[in-house]
Design an enzyme around this catalytic site. Structure first.
Site, PDB file in Angstrom:
ATOM      1  N   GLU A   1       0.845  -1.210   0.000  1.00 51.56           N
ATOM      2  CA  GLU A   1       0.000   0.000   0.000  1.00 51.56           C
ATOM      3  C   GLU A   1       0.877   1.255   0.000  1.00 51.56           C
ATOM      4  OE1 GLU A   1      -4.132   1.593   0.420  1.00 51.56           O
ATOM      5  OE2 GLU A   1      -3.150  -0.121  -0.487  1.00 51.56           O
TER       6      GLU A   1
ATOM      7  N   SER B   1      -6.761   0.126  -0.224  1.00 51.55           N
ATOM      8  CA  SER B   1      -7.769   0.450   0.788  1.00 51.55           C
ATOM      9  C   SER B   1      -7.934   1.947   0.996  1.00 51.55           C
ATOM     10  CB  SER B   1      -7.410  -0.220   2.118  1.00 51.55           C
ATOM     11  OG  SER B   1      -6.098   0.123   2.505  1.00 51.55           O
TER      12      SER B   1
ATOM     13  N   HIS C   1     -11.199  -3.280  -4.058  1.00 53.15           N
ATOM     14  CA  HIS C   1     -10.748  -3.380  -2.673  1.00 53.15           C
ATOM     15  C   HIS C   1     -11.309  -4.635  -2.006  1.00 53.15           C
ATOM     16  CE1 HIS C   1     -10.937  -1.604   1.676  1.00 53.15           C
ATOM     17  NE2 HIS C   1      -9.936  -2.451   1.534  1.00 53.15           N
TER      18      HIS C   1
ATOM     19  N   ASN D   1      -9.801  -8.433   4.248  1.00 54.86           N
ATOM     20  CA  ASN D   1      -9.027  -9.543   4.799  1.00 54.86           C
ATOM     21  C   ASN D   1      -9.778 -10.229   5.939  1.00 54.86           C
ATOM     22  OD1 ASN D   1      -6.736 -11.051   4.548  1.00 54.86           O
ATOM     23  ND2 ASN D   1      -5.361  -9.570   5.483  1.00 54.86           N
TER      24      ASN D   1
END
Length: 715
Positions: free
Chosen positions: A403, A430, A451, A454
């Protein structure tokens, strides 16, 4: 032909054996109000048949009956109590009439016989299923309980203990499992179902099968001694209390209903069941859970529409970046029949990704959900690679690297030059704005956000993010791919945090504020879990997600929305981050973590966390649960409303599904918009106004205030 309706028909097969065939115009059979009326007329016609010797219920669809028509539920639940009772009585009179026919009756079951479908087959004397059959009573998952005799007949067919497990869990059971407990009488191959049903009926007519004793047992009180009854019902009540808790009343109401009716005849017991059903149908929980189901159907319909409109389907995919997340995405794709290339620059990451896929498949294998052949097929559909050679010809690429905007932009630019001109690129990010990542691309119209949450295999939501230049074709293809992966795709417009993370961080802002004002974070967790109903309180959630991850995302949100989300000095999250207490990943966060017997992290209180927080917090004080809930939820609710007003999310239905599926928003509350409708917008605005001096996040929008004044609702 004895009877012909729009959704069912009755005709003779041979030797006085009639077939009542459910065959609705759509793709499935449902027990909607129109079908119940037809069923009533069909049974009345059968009662006039002097030559009738037996009745077989069949289906012209792949499934027997999938249940009642849930789209009718909210309207039914709003009926006056007397009218709802009248509807239930009429419906139950139909099933009792089937059960009271002067001839043997049999259900020939294929595919799903769920809810009202299961209650239909319970009204017949015999139940024959093929190997595709799945049977169950899922009503408690919708906040209600069986209302067409399920709590009356099932305990008398399979025993109280088995029936209570079926009803309170809402699970569906495969044919072989249903056979073991006696819910069905035999299982045959699909191509033998019809002939076996006719032969079984002939045996019953000839007296080889005692249908009269079967029927008598279903109409009589339960065969339980006082001691057996006490043990069954107290055990069931204890288990339900532990699992369902106080927020989900349906399973406990079902237990009490079966217990209250245990000593009664069928007709007396049906009255008790109707009372329990109506009590639950009038709850906010039932409306919320039915609302989630309907919202889910809306999402599925949008995904089907997208798949139809897409010019090209995704036949081959690629995932850039292996590891746990990449491996999870590749596994999800391959397990649903879409081969995936998993590309990384690191051999260890590829091994980790394949290890994740193997672990997930082993779990499925151990539970009997797949066999070794299927496991091998899925694993062989994932191609781990260090080169781009296998990526060149894929239809869709999911970038799932670290990210970091620079790293992502570099990887996206690199792969865009390799794939075909009509291939679609999606970034699993995210927080990073999609329009920012699109700047370096030659074909930004072919790019969007995707997106995943998890763990990928467990979390149903996928946010599909439309950038400034993203084409409709790209959105349609990515939505269709997500749905093909078994996910629930929600399309949102681009902004920092998109929808889910954008509304999560105001919630964490509320948490930081409470801790700064002297609240005990463990007490906040307890209230938000036990009283509001979140699966994890905010401190525990931050520990699980990773405080370093939360800290970084919080900075992104503060930069994106400085007027509302900028920090007011050092926060509780800052304190933990600066002390390198990152949560479960390194054993210390707001809590400390030990391994339990299964090797999983178990949280324990840690005095050091409180000592670290002391300098940034006022002296400890107790907050009542209302103040904690208001302090936590008002910022989130206001941000959710703003997202709808700004067009970040298209509808209340999509927002609520995203909150429930992506964040674990308490299902019994139905999502933010269902929650607002339930408590009343005027009441919410009045409550929020009491906290308005805490900052911009606590101030309701003008539009919401206007809606409240006009008595409007979101649904």
């Amino acid at each position: 032909m004895i009877y012909q309706g729009e959704t069912l028909s009755v005709s003779y097969l041979e030797n006085g054996i009639a077939e009542l065939r459910f065959d609705a115009p759509g793709s499935v059979n449902k027990l909607d109000r129109a079908t119940l009326l037809s069923l009533s007329e069909a049974i009345a016609a059968l009662q006039q048949q002097a030559d009738l010797k037996g009745l077989i219920l069949t289906s012209g669809k792949d499934a027997f009956i999938v249940g009642a028509d849930i789209t009718e539920f909210l309207e039914l639940f709003d009926l006056p109590q007397e009218d709802l009772l009248g509807w239930l009585k009429k419906a139950n009179d139909i099933f009792s009439a089937i059960e009271d026919l002067p001839v043997p009756t049999l259900s020939a079951i294929k595919g799903h016989a769920l809810g009202g479908g299961c209650e239909t087959i319970l009204s017949t004397d015999f139940r024959l299923a093929d190997t595709s059959a799945k049977i169950g009573l899922p009503e408690t998952k919708l906040g209600i309980m069986p209302g067409f005799g399920g709590t009356v007949r099932l305990p008398r067919v399979i025993g109280a203990d088995n029936a209570l497990e079926w009803i309170t869990t809402g699970k569906d059971y495969r044919a072989d499992d249903a056979l073991k407990v006696g819910a069905i009488d035999a299982v045959v191959a699909p191509d033998a179902l019809h002939s076996a049903a006719v032969q079984m009926m002939k045996d019953a007519i000839a007296g080889k099968l005692n249908w009269q004793s079967r029927r008598a047992a279903k109409k009589a009180p339960l065969r339980l001694s006082k001691l057996e009854a006490m043990m069954s019902f107290s055990t069931a009540a204890g288990m339900v209390a532990a699992v369902a808790g106080k927020h989900y009343p349906a399973p406990m109401t079902a237990v009490k209903t079966v217990e209250a009716a245990a000593g009664m005849s069928r007709d007396e017991a049906l009255v008790v069941e109707a009372q329990g059903f109506i009590k639950l149908a009038k709850t906010d929980v039932a409306k919320a859970l039915v609302g989630i189901f309907l919202n889910d159907q809306h999402i599925k319909a949008l995904a089907k529409k997208a798949a139809k409109q897409a010019a090209k389907a995704t036949r081959h995919a690629a995932v850039l970046g292996a590891g746990i997340m990449g491996g999870g995405i590749a596994y999800q794709s391959a397990s649903k029949g879409i081969p995936a290339v998993m590309k990384d620059i690191n051999e260890k990451a590829l091994a980790l990704g394949m290890g994740e896929a193997t672990k997930l498949l082993n779990g499925q294998l151990e539970k009997g959900r797949i066999d070794g052949i299927k496991m091998g097929q899925v694993l062989s559909a994932i191609t781990p690679t260090l080169s781009y050679d296998n990526v060149k010809h894929v239809d869709l690429v999911v970038e799932a690297v670290v990210e970091n905007p620079k790293v992502k932009a570099a990887v996206l630019g690199e792969v865009e030059g390799i794939i075909g001109d009509d291939a679609v690129l999606a970034s699993n990010t995210s927080t990073i704005p999609i329009s920012l990542l699109a700047k370096g691309l030659k074909r930004p119209q072919n790019f969007c956000g995707m997106h995943f949450f998890n763990p990928v295999h467990r979390m149903p939501l996928v946010e599909i993010i439309r950038g400034e230049q993203t084409s409709d074709e790209t959105i349609n293809r990515v939505v269709a791919y997500a749905a093909a992966m078994g996910k629930s795709p929600v399309v949102v417009n681009d902004c920092p945090g998109f929808f889910v993370n954008r509304v999560l961080f105001p919630y964490f802002f509320g948490f930081n504020k409470l801790v700064a004002d002297g609240a005990d974070f463990a007490a906040v967790d307890k209230v938000m879990e036990k009283e509001f109903g979140w699966p994890m309180g905010p401190a525990y959630l931050l520990d699980v997600v990773g405080i370093d991850t939360g800290h970084h995302a919080g900075d992104v949100m503060a930069q994106g929305f400085p007027a509302r989300m900028s920090k007011e000095g050092r926060t509780a999250i800052d304190v933990m981050y600066d002390a390198s207490r990152f949560g479960q990943k390194n054993g210390k966060g707001f809590y400390a973590y030990e391994q339990d017997k299964k090797g999983k992290p178990k949280k324990v209180a840690d005095v050091a966390a409180y000592e670290l927080l002391a300098p940034i917090a006022k002296p400890k004080q107790d907050f009542d649960k209302e103040a904690i809930i208001a302090g936590m939820m008002i910022p989130m609710i206001n941000e959710v409303v703003l997202c709808l007003e700004e067009g970040i999310v298209a509808t209340p239905a999509e927002a609520d599904i995203a909150l429930v599926y992506g964040l674990g928003f308490p299902p019994f509350r139905g999502g933010v918009f269902r929650y607002l409708d339930t408590i009343g917008l005027d009441r919410y605005v009045a409550m929020a106004d009491q906290y308005a001096d805490l900052g911009p996040l606590y101030r309701v929008s003008d539009r919401l205030r206007e809606m409240a004044a006009q008595g409007k609702t979101f649904y």
